[in-house]
Write an enzyme that holds these catalytic residues in place. Sequence first.
Site, PDB file in Angstrom:
ATOM      1  N   GLU A   1      14.424   1.881 -11.802  1.00 38.39           N
ATOM      2  CA  GLU A   1      15.548   1.401 -12.613  1.00 38.39           C
ATOM      3  C   GLU A   1      15.245   0.092 -13.334  1.00 38.39           C
ATOM      4  OE1 GLU A   1      19.552   1.453 -11.217  1.00 38.39           O
ATOM      5  OE2 GLU A   1      19.464   3.531 -10.552  1.00 38.39           O
TER       6      GLU A   1
ATOM      7  N   HIS B   1      20.687  -2.033  -4.516  1.00 42.91           N
ATOM      8  CA  HIS B   1      19.916  -1.385  -3.448  1.00 42.91           C
ATOM      9  C   HIS B   1      19.188  -2.456  -2.642  1.00 42.91           C
ATOM     10  CE1 HIS B   1      19.747   3.035  -4.760  1.00 42.91           C
ATOM     11  NE2 HIS B   1      20.539   2.442  -5.633  1.00 42.91           N
TER      12      HIS B   1
END
Length: 422
Positions: free
Chosen positions: A49, A272
């Site tokens: 990402e 995350h």
Amino acid sequence: MKHNFSLRLRVFNLNCWDIPYLSKHRADRMKRLGDFLNLESFDLALLEEVWSEQDFQYLKQKLSLTYPDAHYFRSGIIGSGLCVFSRHPIQEIVQHVYTLNGYPYKFYHGDWFCGKAVGLLVLHLSGLVLNAYVTHLHAEYSRQKDIYFAHRVAQAWELAQFIHHTSKKANVVLLCGDLNMHPKDLGCCLLKEWTGLRDAFVETEDFKGSEDGCTMVPKNCYVSQQDLGPFPFGVRIDYVLYKAVSGFHICCKTLKTTTGCDPHNGTPFSDHEALMATLCVKHSPPQEDPCSAHGSAERSALISALREARTELGRGIAQARWWAALFGYVMILGLSLLVLLCVLAAGEEAREVAIMLWTPSVGLVLGAGAVYLFHKQEAKSLCRAQAEIQHVLTRTTETQDLGSEPHPTHCRQQEADRAEEK
């Protein structure tokens, strides 16, 4: 290679949540991530990402002294978001874009526009060949009504096949990434059973981090309860997986996760949690029959996963064909309407109405045609994955019935594969 060969490998993995204009505190988080990676000096840092190539270039420059080799995997319209930073020279780089990546008309999800992929880098470390893979699979937007389930299973199978067919010359295989699957989910089981990869969280000798190894936790300020769904205490969807071929032994000495905050600053790197693994590779003389003790059980687990995957892909195929048929009828209806409008336009009374409806009707035909073609392609891609799984299932079942030894997750098969390459 010396019999007392030993290699320590420190690995970092993080889904960075680096989305231009949407992610909070991007610049600050990228700066702190770069500082942390420089301070820790891992052998490999694998990131997902990173959807801003400008941010990748910033990290590449910032980390250039500590990690002289870096690569950004480009695909799709937005990009795969995958990148790697290595202290060691990268010998080879390969990228594979998944055939199925969601639906283009679900533009608010964005997976189709990213072109989710798996990246492979080959490293030579003291005579040892390491294949390191980084990937990011399709997101799960709803646990209860997961319309992308078949796509994620197909991606997991495609990933497993890619690893299986590209790792035959490797001594050690490493996979890091955001799989968007829980440990017991079908795709995760299929991947591990077919490749023989082991989960660092399960295998590690020393774990420190969030409870149950969760990589999305409620105490992270960037995570909402809606993100966690029916799992209020967190989910584990990011992984470090590994294996070694016969002749080598690999173990995970330590595994750490961040716990909702930067270890030095206090605020999170991302929504995350980061994974930090220390792996130890040693030379191990081949045993006479290193796999016979667990061969039957492992084949049974593989067969079970293959059968379930075949069933789920079959459901996905039926759904794709249903949507293709629906939009095929809509396209035919639109074409019929265009013919009718042509007839009406030839007359005087309804010409203005026909001209007014012409453009929307053309749009209807083109839109329905595009969706029809997409779902036809989706059905064929799912059929291809199902056919591959059926072939492996048939061969594995025959092997089990004959009492033969291991499937590709076992070391003797890998030795045979390596012998064929020589």
